[in-house]
Design a protein around this motif. Structure first.
Motif, mmCIF file in Angstrom:
data_model
loop_
_atom_site.group_PDB
_atom_site.id
_atom_site.type_symbol
_atom_site.label_atom_id
_atom_site.label_comp_id
_atom_site.label_asym_id
_atom_site.label_seq_id
_atom_site.Cartn_x
_atom_site.Cartn_y
_atom_site.Cartn_z
ATOM 1 N N ASN A 64 0.819 -1.222 0.000
ATOM 2 C CA ASN A 64 0.000 0.000 0.000
ATOM 3 C C ASN A 64 0.853 1.272 0.000
ATOM 4 O O ASN A 64 0.506 2.272 0.634
ATOM 5 C CB ASN A 64 -0.935 0.007 1.217
ATOM 6 C CG ASN A 64 -1.829 -1.218 1.261
ATOM 7 O OD1 ASN A 64 -2.421 -1.619 0.259
ATOM 8 N ND2 ASN A 64 -1.916 -1.841 2.432
ATOM 9 N N SER A 65 1.955 1.230 -0.695
ATOM 10 C CA SER A 65 2.831 2.400 -0.797
ATOM 11 C C SER A 65 3.561 2.344 -2.135
ATOM 12 O O SER A 65 3.629 1.289 -2.776
ATOM 13 C CB SER A 65 3.839 2.435 0.352
ATOM 14 O OG SER A 65 4.945 1.600 0.067
ATOM 15 N N PRO A 66 4.162 3.465 -2.565
ATOM 16 C CA PRO A 66 4.911 3.464 -3.826
ATOM 17 C C PRO A 66 6.391 3.124 -3.637
ATOM 18 O O PRO A 66 7.197 3.378 -4.533
ATOM 19 C CB PRO A 66 4.749 4.908 -4.301
ATOM 20 C CG PRO A 66 4.682 5.700 -3.039
ATOM 21 C CD PRO A 66 3.983 4.826 -2.022
ATOM 22 N N PHE A 67 6.762 2.568 -2.491
ATOM 23 C CA PHE A 67 8.177 2.376 -2.163
ATOM 24 C C PHE A 67 8.629 0.923 -2.326
ATOM 25 O O PHE A 67 7.893 -0.012 -2.022
ATOM 26 C CB PHE A 67 8.458 2.835 -0.735
ATOM 27 C CG PHE A 67 8.263 4.306 -0.532
ATOM 28 C CD1 PHE A 67 9.223 5.214 -0.953
ATOM 29 C CD2 PHE A 67 7.104 4.795 0.058
ATOM 30 C CE1 PHE A 67 9.038 6.581 -0.777
ATOM 31 C CE2 PHE A 67 6.911 6.147 0.240
ATOM 32 C CZ PHE A 67 7.881 7.051 -0.187
ATOM 33 N N THR A 68 9.870 0.783 -2.796
ATOM 34 C CA THR A 68 10.548 -0.505 -2.897
ATOM 35 C C THR A 68 11.780 -0.478 -2.002
ATOM 36 O O THR A 68 12.492 0.533 -1.944
ATOM 37 C CB THR A 68 10.983 -0.789 -4.344
ATOM 38 O OG1 THR A 68 9.824 -0.842 -5.186
ATOM 39 C CG2 THR A 68 11.731 -2.111 -4.453
ATOM 40 N N VAL A 69 12.034 -1.585 -1.308
ATOM 41 C CA VAL A 69 13.186 -1.703 -0.422
ATOM 42 C C VAL A 69 14.113 -2.794 -0.950
ATOM 43 O O VAL A 69 13.661 -3.874 -1.332
ATOM 44 C CB VAL A 69 12.753 -2.031 1.025
ATOM 45 C CG1 VAL A 69 13.971 -2.257 1.915
ATOM 46 C CG2 VAL A 69 11.883 -0.914 1.587
ATOM 47 N N ASP A 70 15.408 -2.504 -0.977
ATOM 48 C CA ASP A 70 16.435 -3.476 -1.348
ATOM 49 C C ASP A 70 17.405 -3.608 -0.178
ATOM 50 O O ASP A 70 17.959 -2.604 0.284
ATOM 51 C CB ASP A 70 17.216 -3.020 -2.584
ATOM 52 C CG ASP A 70 16.321 -2.671 -3.757
ATOM 53 O OD1 ASP A 70 15.268 -3.322 -3.900
ATOM 54 O OD2 ASP A 70 16.676 -1.763 -4.527
ATOM 55 N N ILE A 71 17.615 -4.816 0.287
ATOM 56 C CA ILE A 71 18.566 -5.075 1.369
ATOM 57 C C ILE A 71 19.551 -6.121 0.878
ATOM 58 O O ILE A 71 19.140 -7.180 0.380
ATOM 59 C CB ILE A 71 17.856 -5.574 2.637
ATOM 60 C CG1 ILE A 71 16.850 -4.528 3.130
ATOM 61 C CG2 ILE A 71 18.869 -5.887 3.744
ATOM 62 C CD1 ILE A 71 15.983 -5.017 4.263
ATOM 63 N N GLY A 72 20.843 -5.832 0.990
ATOM 64 C CA GLY A 72 21.786 -6.752 0.393
ATOM 65 C C GLY A 72 23.137 -6.809 1.067
ATOM 66 O O GLY A 72 23.451 -6.061 2.000
ATOM 67 N N TYR A 73 23.931 -7.723 0.535
ATOM 68 C CA TYR A 73 25.317 -7.932 0.959
ATOM 69 C C TYR A 73 26.184 -7.978 -0.292
ATOM 70 O O TYR A 73 25.782 -8.534 -1.318
ATOM 71 C CB TYR A 73 25.457 -9.258 1.720
ATOM 72 C CG TYR A 73 26.886 -9.760 1.807
ATOM 73 C CD1 TYR A 73 27.764 -9.241 2.756
ATOM 74 C CD2 TYR A 73 27.358 -10.720 0.909
ATOM 75 C CE1 TYR A 73 29.083 -9.685 2.813
ATOM 76 C CE2 TYR A 73 28.668 -11.160 0.965
ATOM 77 C CZ TYR A 73 29.533 -10.642 1.921
ATOM 78 O OH TYR A 73 30.839 -11.071 1.974
ATOM 79 N N MET A 74 27.363 -7.356 -0.205
ATOM 80 C CA MET A 74 28.307 -7.416 -1.318
ATOM 81 C C MET A 74 29.709 -7.693 -0.790
ATOM 82 O O MET A 74 30.105 -7.180 0.261
ATOM 83 C CB MET A 74 28.314 -6.112 -2.118
ATOM 84 C CG MET A 74 29.176 -6.189 -3.384
ATOM 85 S SD MET A 74 29.202 -4.660 -4.363
ATOM 86 C CE MET A 74 30.456 -3.719 -3.471
ATOM 87 N N ASP A 75 30.444 -8.515 -1.525
ATOM 88 C CA ASP A 75 31.842 -8.778 -1.226
ATOM 89 C C ASP A 75 32.673 -8.216 -2.373
ATOM 90 O O ASP A 75 32.514 -8.631 -3.529
ATOM 91 C CB ASP A 75 32.077 -10.289 -1.081
ATOM 92 C CG ASP A 75 33.484 -10.612 -0.602
ATOM 93 O OD1 ASP A 75 34.174 -9.698 -0.116
ATOM 94 O OD2 ASP A 75 33.890 -11.784 -0.707
ATOM 95 N N ASP A 76 33.533 -7.240 -2.060
ATOM 96 C CA ASP A 76 34.363 -6.585 -3.069
ATOM 97 C C ASP A 76 35.775 -7.156 -2.987
ATOM 98 O O ASP A 76 36.489 -6.958 -2.000
ATOM 99 C CB ASP A 76 34.375 -5.077 -2.830
ATOM 100 C CG ASP A 76 35.021 -4.312 -3.975
ATOM 101 O OD1 ASP A 76 35.276 -4.926 -5.038
ATOM 102 O OD2 ASP A 76 35.268 -3.096 -3.825
ATOM 103 N N LEU A 77 36.182 -7.869 -4.034
ATOM 104 C CA LEU A 77 37.496 -8.511 -4.105
ATOM 105 C C LEU A 77 38.393 -7.659 -4.994
ATOM 106 O O LEU A 77 38.286 -7.692 -6.227
ATOM 107 C CB LEU A 77 37.369 -9.928 -4.648
ATOM 108 C CG LEU A 77 36.459 -10.858 -3.822
ATOM 109 C CD1 LEU A 77 36.129 -12.122 -4.602
ATOM 110 C CD2 LEU A 77 37.108 -11.196 -2.494
#
Length: 272
Positions: A231-244
């Protein structure tokens, strides 16, 4: 028996998807964290506005502001030091089935720190970046998608007073594959895994005006959970990144480990 038969093709899809993912690397939905240099851990947070430019959603823009924080190289507090400020604007066009191109302009302001303890701040580096991206998406069944992307960047660097710095400018090529699985839910929940390789060549101002060899610099591996807020116009992204990072101290510890969170406000198309 029915569940066993259903799980078997699902396993095959997962295996095939994984093979395509890693194989296609050698052939941005979420806002990907940038490289923040040497650290043990880092945080990336962004707020973006995505706007449709036509009724079909084939043309859209994504503008965002973001900050990055990172730990010192010998500690794990991912919020201890300011790492970057980013302003970015990108225009997307899905011009054919499964195909998309985009172009963007970006400004980045990044503190520079001494490489030895106590890692004091040495100054600020500014970066202006323009880039173009081409992506092709494969549908792997009902819920799986594989997206392969090539992105070409031009990066120009300055000090805080817009004087030249040691690295004049850089040309960088990025090759990325990501596989996405859409969960059976009402709020568009998705799981995403990606692998990206970065290759670059730089023109230097110091010690002499010369070019560095073109070559591999980094690999970034990321996993994301994405969902729409009901019921909102919002999207959530939750993540993990490994930078080598090639030839870095952090690569001997498994890379730089990022926690990332994005909030995107989706605006519908409005007829003028």
């Amino acid at each position: 028996m029915k569940n066993v038969l259903w799980e078997r093709p699902l396993r095959l899809k997962k295996i095939a998807g994984a093979l395509l993912l890693f194989g296609s690397l050698f052939l941005q939905a979420q806002i990907s964290p940038p490289g923040l240099g040497e650290a043990n851990t880092a945080f990336w947070g962004a707020f973006g506005v995505r706007r449709r430019l036509d009724s079909l959603g084939k043309k859209q823009t994504l503008s965002y502001v973001a900050i990055g924080r990172k730990s010192e190289p010998d500690r794990n507090n991912l919020f201890s030091r300011q790492a970057i400020l980013v302003l970015n604007h990108e225009v997307y066009h899905s011009f054919a089935p499964h195909q998309q191109y985009s172009y963007a302009f970006s400004y980045r302001r990044q503190p520079q720190y001494d490489e030895v303890s106590p890692y004091e701040k040495e100054g600020i580096e500014q970066e202006f970046r323009i880039y173009g991206r081409y992506a092709y998406t494969f549908n792997l069944g009902e819920r799986w998608k594989l997206k392969n992307t090539v992105r070409q960047e031009f990066r120009k660097f300055f000090d805080p007073d817009f004087h030249n710095v040691e690295e004049d400018f850089q040309l960088r090529t990025r090759l990325k594959s990501q596989i996405t699985y859409s969960l059976p839910s009402e709020n568009s929940q998705k799981l995403m895994l990606s692998v990206e390789g970065l290759f670059s060549v730089s023109h230097l101002n110091e010690p002499d005006k010369e070019w560095t060899p073109f070559g591999y610099r980094e690999m970034r591996i990321a996993a994301y959970y994405m969902f729409d807020i009901p019921n909102s116009p919002f999207t959530v992204d939750i993540g993990y990144m490994d930078d080598l990072i090639r030839d870095s101290h952090s690569i001997h510890k498994g890379g730089v480990h990022y926690l990332a969170a994005d909030l995107i406000w989706n605006l519908p198309y409005k007829k003028k």
